[in-house]
Design an enzyme around this catalytic site. Structure first.
Site, short mmCIF file in Angstrom:
data_model
loop_
_atom_site.label_atom_id
_atom_site.label_comp_id
_atom_site.label_asym_id
_atom_site.label_seq_id
_atom_site.Cartn_x
_atom_site.Cartn_y
_atom_site.Cartn_z
N GLY A 45 43.05 27.24 58.84
CA GLY A 45 41.65 26.96 59.11
C GLY A 45 41.13 27.90 60.17
O GLY A 45 41.90 28.47 60.95
N GLN A 50 35.62 30.85 66.76
CA GLN A 50 36.86 31.62 66.91
C GLN A 50 36.67 33.09 66.59
O GLN A 50 37.53 33.91 66.89
CB GLN A 50 37.97 31.05 66.02
CG GLN A 50 38.41 29.65 66.44
CD GLN A 50 39.53 29.16 65.55
OE1 GLN A 50 39.28 28.62 64.48
NE2 GLN A 50 40.77 29.36 65.98
N CYS A 93 47.05 26.81 67.06
CA CYS A 93 45.70 27.30 66.85
C CYS A 93 45.70 28.81 66.99
O CYS A 93 46.34 29.35 67.90
CB CYS A 93 44.77 26.68 67.90
SG CYS A 93 43.08 27.28 67.83
N LEU A 94 44.97 29.51 66.12
CA LEU A 94 44.92 30.97 66.18
C LEU A 94 44.28 31.47 67.47
O LEU A 94 44.48 32.62 67.84
CB LEU A 94 44.15 31.51 64.96
CG LEU A 94 44.78 31.23 63.59
CD1 LEU A 94 43.87 31.70 62.47
CD2 LEU A 94 46.16 31.86 63.48
N HIS A 136 40.76 19.35 63.38
CA HIS A 136 41.03 20.45 64.31
C HIS A 136 39.87 21.46 64.28
O HIS A 136 39.38 21.88 65.33
CB HIS A 136 42.36 21.13 63.91
CG HIS A 136 42.70 22.33 64.73
ND1 HIS A 136 43.79 22.38 65.57
CD2 HIS A 136 42.10 23.55 64.84
CE1 HIS A 136 43.82 23.57 66.17
NE2 HIS A 136 42.82 24.30 65.73
N GLU A 137 39.45 21.83 63.06
CA GLU A 137 38.38 22.85 62.95
C GLU A 137 37.05 22.30 63.43
O GLU A 137 36.27 23.00 64.08
CB GLU A 137 38.27 23.35 61.51
CG GLU A 137 39.52 24.01 60.94
CD GLU A 137 40.14 25.04 61.87
OE1 GLU A 137 39.39 25.72 62.61
OE2 GLU A 137 41.38 25.16 61.88
N HIS A 140 36.53 22.58 67.10
CA HIS A 140 36.07 23.91 67.56
C HIS A 140 34.54 23.96 67.63
O HIS A 140 33.98 24.60 68.52
CB HIS A 140 36.54 25.01 66.62
CG HIS A 140 37.95 25.46 66.85
ND1 HIS A 140 38.36 26.06 68.02
CD2 HIS A 140 39.05 25.42 66.06
CE1 HIS A 140 39.65 26.36 67.93
NE2 HIS A 140 40.10 25.99 66.75
ZN ZN Z 1 42.06 26.19 66.15
#
Ligand code: ZN
Length: 172
Positions: A45, A50, A93-94, A136-137, A140
């Protein structure tokens, strides 16, 4: 095009995102680039903040490695938490450096409302892994990272690691 991913502690990750008023070609291109960036990372995701964009757009693909890809684009998503609390094991998480992972409490089921890139309404329930990914997304878009949902002790330990890492990076 693969986009640069913004990393913690960049303050842009802490800002709540603005609703998308109109789905333009630029938004469609951004969504395509975000999917490409997510698959290249690789991740399941990616949310607009991000990649440095303060808008309510996210992409995800919760398909398992041995399944056909199921890319999804969600515009202006809204979530209603429905299920019981479950432990999302070793969430990562990226945008959270050093490959840090931790267990996070999530809802096992959510009602998702959004529109797709054609402006068509989405209204469905997600369970288990897809439900966790979308939570999670969605976080953000509210300026929340999974490390905001762990204990203060763990967070403190992680923050001191990041601080050391950043110091080494700037010294190099
Ligand atoms: Zn993330």
């Amino acid at each position: 095009m693969i986009l640069d991913i913004v990393s913690y502690p960049d303050p842009r990750l802490k800002e709540p995102c603005q609703p998308i008023a109109e789905i333009t070609d630029e938004i469609r291109q951004l969504a395509a680039d975000m999917l490409e960036t997510m698959y290249a990372a690789p991740g399941v995701g990616l949310a607009a903040p991000q990649v440095g964009r303060n808008i309510r757009l996210l992409v995800m693909d919760p398909a398992a490695k041995d399944e056909e890809p199921r890319p999804r684009v969600l515009v202006n998503p809204e979530l209603e938490l429905l299920g019981e609390e479950v432990c999302s094991e070793k969430e990562g998480c990226l945008s959270v450096p050093l490959g840090y992972r931790a267990n996070v409490s999530r809802s096992s089921r959510v009602r998702l409302r959004a529109t797709d890139l054609d402006g068509k309404p989405i209204d469905e329930e997600l369970e288990d892994f897809p439900a966790i990914v979308v939570q999670h997304e969605y976080d953000h878009l509210e300026g929340v990272l999974f490390i905001d949902r762990i204990s203060r002790l763990r967070r403190g330990l992680y923050d001191s690691k990041v601080k050391k890492w950043l110091k080494r990076k700037t010294a190099a």
